[in-house]
Design a protein around this motif. Structure first.
Motif, PDB file in Angstrom:
ATOM      1  N   SER A 155       0.815  -1.343  -0.020  1.00  0.00           N
ATOM      2  CA  SER A 155       0.087   0.056  -0.158  1.00  0.00           C
ATOM      3  C   SER A 155       0.831   1.205   0.117  1.00  0.00           C
ATOM      4  CB  SER A 155      -1.002  -0.055   1.032  1.00  0.00           C
ATOM      5  OG  SER A 155      -0.081  -0.081   2.465  1.00  0.00           O
ATOM      6  N   SER A 156       1.908   1.132   0.577  1.00  0.00           N
ATOM      7  CA  SER A 156       2.782   2.363   0.810  1.00  0.00           C
ATOM      8  C   SER A 156       3.379   2.560  -0.894  1.00  0.00           C
ATOM      9  CB  SER A 156       3.915   2.339   1.797  1.00  0.00           C
ATOM     10  OG  SER A 156       4.958   0.985   1.420  1.00  0.00           O
ATOM     11  N   TYR A 191       0.665   4.561  -2.731  1.00  0.00           N
ATOM     12  CA  TYR A 191       0.907   5.771  -2.284  1.00  0.00           C
ATOM     13  C   TYR A 191       1.994   6.600  -2.884  1.00  0.00           C
ATOM     14  CZ  TYR A 191       0.452  10.070   0.350  1.00  0.00           C
ATOM     15  OH  TYR A 191       0.388  11.315   0.778  1.00  0.00           O
ATOM     16  N   ALA A 240       1.374   7.121  -6.353  1.00  0.00           N
ATOM     17  CA  ALA A 240       0.390   8.383  -6.917  1.00  0.00           C
ATOM     18  C   ALA A 240       1.148   9.580  -6.826  1.00  0.00           C
ATOM     19  CB  ALA A 240      -0.732   7.968  -5.859  1.00  0.00           C
ATOM     20  N   VAL A 241       2.007   9.791  -5.806  1.00  0.00           N
ATOM     21  CA  VAL A 241       2.732  11.032  -5.454  1.00  0.00           C
ATOM     22  C   VAL A 241       3.682  11.388  -6.649  1.00  0.00           C
ATOM     23  CG1 VAL A 241       4.253  12.287  -4.029  1.00  0.00           C
ATOM     24  CG2 VAL A 241       2.375  10.821  -2.852  1.00  0.00           C
ATOM     25  N   ILE A 267      -4.871   7.357  -5.254  1.00  0.00           N
ATOM     26  CA  ILE A 267      -5.413   8.254  -3.991  1.00  0.00           C
ATOM     27  C   ILE A 267      -6.965   7.779  -3.389  1.00  0.00           C
ATOM     28  CG2 ILE A 267      -5.393  10.330  -2.714  1.00  0.00           C
ATOM     29  CD1 ILE A 267      -3.284  11.226  -4.604  1.00  0.00           C
ATOM     30  N   ARG A 274      -6.825   4.423  -1.983  1.00  0.00           N
ATOM     31  CA  ARG A 274      -6.119   4.439  -0.680  1.00  0.00           C
ATOM     32  C   ARG A 274      -7.002   4.682   0.401  1.00  0.00           C
ATOM     33  NH1 ARG A 274      -1.074   3.454   1.009  1.00  0.00           N
ATOM     34  NH2 ARG A 274      -0.540   4.862   3.237  1.00  0.00           N
ATOM     35  N   ILE A 285      -0.832   6.386   6.030  1.00  0.00           N
ATOM     36  CA  ILE A 285       0.258   6.643   5.258  1.00  0.00           C
ATOM     37  C   ILE A 285       1.498   6.071   6.221  1.00  0.00           C
ATOM     38  CG2 ILE A 285       2.010   8.491   4.538  1.00  0.00           C
ATOM     39  CD1 ILE A 285      -0.345  10.278   4.482  1.00  0.00           C
TER      40      ILE A 285
END
Length: 50
Positions: free
Chosen positions: A2-3, A6, A9-10, A40, A43, A50
């Motif tokens: 999951s990280s 993220y 996505a960033v 995002i 998530r 986060i």
């Protein structure tokens, strides 16, 4: 995992911002933005921290 989602996505949002303000890549930039926003939202729906 999951990280990693993220982080991707960033990175996609940053790539979109750079592409939007610096380069003219057409529809590819907007596709990157949509992918980042979907990542995002997924998530947030899953309620992961986060």
């Amino acid at each position: 995992m999951s990280s990693l989602l993220y982080a991707i996505a960033v990175i996609l949002i940053i790539a979109w911002a750079l592409g939007f303000f610096v380069y003219s890549a057409g529809g590819l930039i907007h596709i990157l933005l949509v992918i980042a926003i979907v990542a995002i939202i997924l998530r947030l729906i899953r309620g992961e921290r986060i």
